[in-house]
Design an enzyme around this catalytic site. Structure first.
Site, PDB file in Angstrom:
ATOM      1  N   HIS A 176       0.842  -1.201   0.000  1.00 30.86           N
ATOM      2  CA  HIS A 176       0.000   0.000   0.000  1.00 30.86           C
ATOM      3  C   HIS A 176       0.876   1.249   0.000  1.00 30.86           C
ATOM      4  CE1 HIS A 176       0.533   1.163   4.272  1.00 30.86           C
ATOM      5  NE2 HIS A 176       0.512  -0.147   4.531  1.00 30.86           N
ATOM      6  N   CYS A 187       3.612  -4.389   6.677  1.00 33.05           N
ATOM      7  CA  CYS A 187       3.211  -4.153   5.273  1.00 33.05           C
ATOM      8  C   CYS A 187       4.391  -3.682   4.433  1.00 33.05           C
ATOM      9  CB  CYS A 187       2.090  -3.128   5.231  1.00 33.05           C
ATOM     10  SG  CYS A 187       0.517  -3.755   5.828  1.00 33.05           S
TER      11      CYS A 187
END
Length: 212
Positions: A176, A187
């Site tokens: 992301h 992430c």
């Protein structure tokens, strides 16, 4: 009467004798047509052979030369048809230019902080810079599959922190848009442009490989 006839004969004989002057040709007998003297015929010139006009030279046309070119019958060359490899062919081993397998769709290398998109066994996008999990939240290596995408996702664990262009591939771990200077909670942070490209290129089921 007899005397008259006798006198006539005498006179006739006298006339005949008096008319015979030089150059005259008397007839042998009275009443005969004098022979006509003709000049001797001139000797005919020796006979010349008839002049046959020479025939014009006959030009015999040369026989037409027919150029006979021997036809060279070459044995037909049989060549195998060229078949281009299918566009989806996958090269065995690693995807060219990446440390990941040729069969994956996305590749992440934690040690170099780089990521790629892969298609047909070669990198088609990247490498692009990334940041991954901080200590205690390390991003685990392995091979995974994309489970879902959310363009405006917000974190339910970290105070609704925005996670634009999220592509989840390992539980709560996703690609992301995020900071490239601050490590994440597991992430893979990407720049906005890179996050948009990953979001549009990957779909549910796409294979993601993360290597150390």
């Amino acid at each position: 009467m007899r005397a008259i006839r006798a006198l006539a004969v005498v006179l006739g004989l006298a006339l005949i004798g008096g008319c015979a002057h030089a150059g005259a040709t008397p007839s042998a007998f009275p009443g005969e047509v004098p022979a006509v003297r003709t000049a001797p015929a001139a000797a005919a010139p020796p006979e010349q052979p008839a002049q046959v006009p020479a025939a014009p030279p006959t030009t015999t046309p040369a026989p037409a030369t027919t150029a006979t070119t021997a036809a060279t019958t070459a044995a037909p060359v049989t060549t195998a048809p060229r078949t281009a490899p299918p566009r989806t062919a996958v090269v065995a081993g690693l995807a060219a230019g990446t440390p990941c397998k040729a069969t994956v769709a996305a590749c992440v290398q934690l040690s170099t902080k780089k990521a790629w998109l892969v298609r047909d066994g070669k990198a088609v996008y990247g490498p692009v810079p990334i940041t991954s999990g901080r200590p205690g939240w390390r991003t685990p290596p392995g091979t995974f599959a994309v489970t879902f995408k959310n363009i405006n996702h917000k974190s339910s664990l970290f105070n609704n922190a925005p996670m634009p262009y999220s592509v989840f591939f390992n539980g709560g771990i996703a690609f992301h848009q995020g900071s490239l200077s601050v490590q994440s909670h597991g992430c893979i942070h990407l720049s906005k442009a890179a996050a948009q490209t990953f979001f549009s290129s990957l779909s549910k089921g796409s294979v993601v490989q993360v290597v150390a």
